[in-house]
Design an enzyme around this catalytic site. Structure first.
Site, PDB file in Angstrom:
ATOM      1  CG  HIS A  50       0.033   0.073   2.483  1.00  0.00           C
ATOM      2  ND1 HIS A  50      -0.051  -0.789   3.381  1.00  0.00           N
ATOM      3  CD2 HIS A  50      -0.170   1.860   3.278  1.00  0.00           C
ATOM      4  CE1 HIS A  50       0.313   0.043   4.718  1.00  0.00           C
ATOM      5  NE2 HIS A  50       0.078   1.238   4.538  1.00  0.00           N
ATOM      6  CG  ASP A  83       0.130  -4.503   2.874  1.00  0.00           C
ATOM      7  OD1 ASP A  83       0.112  -4.084   1.283  1.00  0.00           O
ATOM      8  OD2 ASP A  83      -0.002  -3.457   3.577  1.00  0.00           O
ATOM      9  CB  SER A 158       3.186   2.135   6.337  1.00  0.00           C
ATOM     10  OG  SER A 158       1.791   2.122   6.549  1.00  0.00           O
TER      11      SER A 158
END
Length: 295
Positions: A50, A83, A158
């Site tokens: 992402h 992910d 992230s």
């Protein structure tokens, strides 16, 4: 002479300092959007998918090293169910500081962990916490183990590393779940990178759920996996599973989230699942698909 506490604190700071060298900033469309980990000295960087959303394999992104050097990279591999994304540096310098990768299966609840990332643009920021849970979470193709901790994460974290007390990467920080952080275990990331990502799948999105004692029969597990979403035309939908079903195990006796996923991972073409729907338990045969594609 310094006390044991002071020496331990100094050693911990040195450990974190070394780990920071292998954490990069990943910039997409000209702005800092996340972090990444230098996975090997040949120029592979691991981050969250992402972080590079919308970037197809071969797309270009910018990677900024700890010392400020800005390098061009391309998206080399994508893994939607985990992910994860791999970036390949175009011209990897000879002094690239690769991370030390640890064994995520050795983690225990209560163990001290650190997270490194770039929250709100603060490069290389460090937070600490403890492992609060080890469990499973579902992606579009099935489920994977995750590490749950109370380290503080924010936008910019992230794709950064979760470290154990030895400074080894044991997870890739992926998301917040309430006030807790979820990280993809290093062993799952390493297996995916090695091309071992093709695995049986149910075609569901699942989440762990506690089963009330009033609904549990003799010998039934205390936890299950609730079906939160179904892949259209996927194996589970074809077998008649519904959103809200709670997966308990297999007919062979694999109970609980971890055991159930381990059984599915080594299953053949079909698996017999025990599920609870409306308080009643039944067995459903599911013909499994396969997942693990790079895109």
């Amino acid at each position: 002479m310094p006390s044991e506490a002071v020496r331990a604190s100094s050693a911990g700071a040195q450990m974190v300092g070394r780990a920071q060298e292998s954490v990069v900033q990943v910039r997409s469309r000209g702005r800092g959007v996340g972090a990444g980990v230098i996975w090997d000295a040949e120029g592979l960087v691991l981050t969250n998918l992402h972080v590079v959303t919308g970037r197809r394999p071969g797309a270009k992104v910018a990677v900024v090293l700890r010392d400020g050097r800005k390098l061009d990279a391309e998206v080399a591999k994508r893994g939607q169910s985990l992910d994860l994304a791999v970036l390949r540096l175009q011209e990897a310098p000879h002094d690239l500081p690769a991370a030390s990768v640890g064994d995520s299966d050795a983690l225990r609840v209560g163990e001290l962990v650190h997270a490194i990332g770039h929250p709100w643009g603060r490069l290389g920021a460090v937070t600490a916490g403890v492992v609060s849970g080890l469990g499973v979470a579902g992606g579009p193709g099935g489920g994977t183990r995750y590490v749950q901790s109370d380290v503080a994460l924010a936008p910019g974290n992230s794709g950064g590393p979760l470290l154990n007390a030895r400074g080894e990467v044991v997870g890739i920080n992926a998301m917040l779940f309430g006030r807790l952080a979820l990280s993809i275990p290093s062993n799952a990331a390493s297996a995916w990178l090695a091309g071992e990502g093709r695995r049986p799948r149910l075609g569901v999105r699942i989440l762990p759920v506690e089963i009330p004692a009033s609904l549990r029969g003799p010998g039934a597990p205390e936890e299950g996996l609730i079906v939160a979403a179904l892949e259209a035309g996927g194996p589970a939908e074809k077998a008649g599973l519904l959103v809200g079903d709670v997966l308990l195990g297999t007919e062979e006796g694999a109970d609980g989230p971890g055991s159930l996923l381990d059984t599915i991972a080594v299953a053949g073409e079909t698996v017999r699942l025990r599920l609870m729907r409306g308080g009643k338990i039944s067995v459903v045969d599911v013909t499994l698909g396969t997942s693990g594609r790079a895109a």
